[in-house]
Design an enzyme around this catalytic site. Sequence first.
Site, PDB file in Angstrom:
ATOM      1  N   ASN A  79      31.381  79.617  64.222  1.00 51.94           N
ATOM      2  CA  ASN A  79      30.632  80.828  64.565  1.00 51.94           C
ATOM      3  C   ASN A  79      30.895  81.131  66.039  1.00 51.94           C
ATOM      4  O   ASN A  79      30.392  80.433  66.915  1.00 51.94           O
ATOM      5  CB  ASN A  79      29.139  80.591  64.299  1.00 51.94           C
ATOM      6  CG  ASN A  79      28.271  81.752  64.761  1.00 51.94           C
ATOM      7  OD1 ASN A  79      28.777  82.821  65.112  1.00 51.94           O
ATOM      8  ND2 ASN A  79      26.965  81.543  64.764  1.00 51.94           N
TER       9      ASN A  79
ATOM     10  N   LYS B  72      29.953  83.618  67.739  1.00 56.46           N
ATOM     11  CA  LYS B  72      28.844  84.344  68.386  1.00 56.46           C
ATOM     12  C   LYS B  72      29.407  85.502  69.216  1.00 56.46           C
ATOM     13  O   LYS B  72      30.400  86.101  68.820  1.00 56.46           O
ATOM     14  CB  LYS B  72      27.987  83.375  69.211  1.00 56.46           C
ATOM     15  CG  LYS B  72      27.546  82.168  68.365  1.00 56.46           C
ATOM     16  CD  LYS B  72      26.491  81.310  68.999  1.00 56.46           C
ATOM     17  CE  LYS B  72      26.145  80.144  68.071  1.00 56.46           C
ATOM     18  NZ  LYS B  72      25.062  79.311  68.564  1.00 56.46           N
TER      19      LYS B  72
ATOM     20  N   HIS C 155      20.947  83.739  60.860  1.00 57.86           N
ATOM     21  CA  HIS C 155      21.136  82.787  61.962  1.00 57.86           C
ATOM     22  C   HIS C 155      19.889  82.776  62.844  1.00 57.86           C
ATOM     23  O   HIS C 155      19.257  83.812  63.049  1.00 57.86           O
ATOM     24  CB  HIS C 155      22.368  83.162  62.788  1.00 57.86           C
ATOM     25  CG  HIS C 155      22.771  82.084  63.733  1.00 57.86           C
ATOM     26  ND1 HIS C 155      22.145  81.911  64.949  1.00 57.86           N
ATOM     27  CD2 HIS C 155      23.697  81.095  63.622  1.00 57.86           C
ATOM     28  CE1 HIS C 155      22.683  80.846  65.546  1.00 57.86           C
ATOM     29  NE2 HIS C 155      23.621  80.348  64.774  1.00 57.86           N
TER      30      HIS C 155
ATOM     31  N   GLU D 121      19.508  82.749  65.914  1.00 59.04           N
ATOM     32  CA  GLU D 121      19.539  83.698  67.044  1.00 59.04           C
ATOM     33  C   GLU D 121      19.152  85.092  66.581  1.00 59.04           C
ATOM     34  O   GLU D 121      18.544  85.859  67.330  1.00 59.04           O
ATOM     35  CB  GLU D 121      20.933  83.668  67.699  1.00 59.04           C
ATOM     36  CG  GLU D 121      21.107  82.398  68.521  1.00 59.04           C
ATOM     37  CD  GLU D 121      22.522  81.852  68.563  1.00 59.04           C
ATOM     38  OE1 GLU D 121      23.475  82.610  68.298  1.00 59.04           O
ATOM     39  OE2 GLU D 121      22.667  80.657  68.866  1.00 59.04           O
TER      40      GLU D 121
ATOM     41  N   GLU E 290      20.401  74.538  60.466  1.00 53.85           N
ATOM     42  CA  GLU E 290      20.614  74.512  61.915  1.00 53.85           C
ATOM     43  C   GLU E 290      19.273  74.392  62.620  1.00 53.85           C
ATOM     44  O   GLU E 290      18.585  75.394  62.846  1.00 53.85           O
ATOM     45  CB  GLU E 290      21.302  75.802  62.371  1.00 53.85           C
ATOM     46  CG  GLU E 290      22.656  76.038  61.741  1.00 53.85           C
ATOM     47  CD  GLU E 290      23.528  76.940  62.616  1.00 53.85           C
ATOM     48  OE1 GLU E 290      24.599  76.470  63.024  1.00 53.85           O
ATOM     49  OE2 GLU E 290      23.141  78.080  62.911  1.00 53.85           O
TER      50      GLU E 290
ATOM     51  N   GLY F 261      23.284  74.686  70.795  1.00 54.52           N
ATOM     52  CA  GLY F 261      23.712  74.951  72.160  1.00 54.52           C
ATOM     53  C   GLY F 261      23.040  74.077  73.204  1.00 54.52           C
ATOM     54  O   GLY F 261      23.112  74.351  74.388  1.00 54.52           O
TER      55      GLY F 261
ATOM     56  N   SER G 171      25.174  71.753  67.963  1.00 52.95           N
ATOM     57  CA  SER G 171      25.876  70.824  68.853  1.00 52.95           C
ATOM     58  C   SER G 171      26.814  69.875  68.121  1.00 52.95           C
ATOM     59  O   SER G 171      26.911  68.697  68.476  1.00 52.95           O
ATOM     60  CB  SER G 171      24.877  70.055  69.727  1.00 52.95           C
ATOM     61  OG  SER G 171      24.133  70.966  70.538  1.00 52.95           O
TER      62      SER G 171
HETATM   63  P1  13P Z   1      26.395  75.083  68.845  1.00 52.09           P
HETATM   64  O1  13P Z   1      27.444  74.333  68.031  1.00 52.09           O
HETATM   65  O2  13P Z   1      26.960  75.739  70.054  1.00 52.09           O
HETATM   66  O3  13P Z   1      25.194  74.254  69.088  1.00 52.09           O
HETATM   67  O4  13P Z   1      25.924  76.298  67.895  1.00 52.09           O
HETATM   68  C1  13P Z   1      25.545  76.031  66.588  1.00 52.09           C
HETATM   69  C2  13P Z   1      25.363  77.320  65.880  1.00 52.09           C
HETATM   70  O5  13P Z   1      24.422  78.054  66.134  1.00 52.09           O
HETATM   71  C3  13P Z   1      26.359  77.710  64.882  1.00 52.09           C
HETATM   72  O6  13P Z   1      25.940  78.805  64.146  1.00 52.09           O
END
Ligand code: 13P
Length: 254
Positions: free
Chosen positions: A11, A13, A97, A99, A169, A175, A215
């Site tokens: 992803n 983002k 997601h 976010e 997740e 992150g 992560s």
């Molecule tokens: P990270 O791998 O940067 O923690 O992000 C995970 C994520 O949100 C994938 O959709």
Amino acid sequence: MMGRLPFIAGNWKMNKTVEEACELVRQMKLAIAGAEGVGVAIAPPFTALYAVRKELEGSAICLAAQNLFWEEKGAYTGEVSPGMLKGVGCEYVIIGHSERRQFFGETDETVNRRMKAALGPGLKPIFCVGETLREREEGKTFPVIERQVEGGLRGLGEKEMKSIVVAYEPVWAIGTGKTATPQQAEEVHRFIRERIERIYSRQIAEEVRIQYGGSVTPENIKGLMIQKDIDGALVGGASLKSETFSKIVRFKEM
Ligand code: 13P
């Protein structure tokens, strides 16, 4: 019964211009070539989908989008429809997601509408669920996951469920460099599979792929993947570099 094929998705983002995206894909194609027994998808931003699709021609890497809107067309400034994503060559679409839930007001209900809309033209949802740190600390992980799973899948039948990938997740692991331990992740993955069995059937639950996200790195992927109910990863930060993403894809060789 056949085992579940591991599925690693990147992803991206809100990262990469069209040019940067194409360059990254060219590197990834080389780095991932020949990796066996694993499905791979990448989810660039909308603006790069068309160009990335061209770069992916002849490659086994699938194209995914990061979101969609549920209407097919009309006066919805700034939105992108399922048919548009299908038309640009997407096979998968990330839905719900954290976010989107945190920053853009997504709810279980809007996630569910997006899921239905995606499945219409044959897009495969990567359906995300996960608890926040506060919810975990308050001991609410399982009820939150249960609500998200049931809410997101509401009204979807067995046939539709076969096209869905679930991604667990935990928000506190995204992150932050703070991965869930394999045991913490496995416990929730098993719980999700049990919920799916209860809603659908044993067979559907055994077949559904559940990715872990938060992560994920080349260093921790193996420990996660040996868990019985962890079938892949949804990778954020480490998917922005060919070197780290390809190592994750090649976890079996490490
Ligand atoms: P990270 O791998 O940067 O923690 O992000 C995970 C994520 O949100 C994938 O959709």
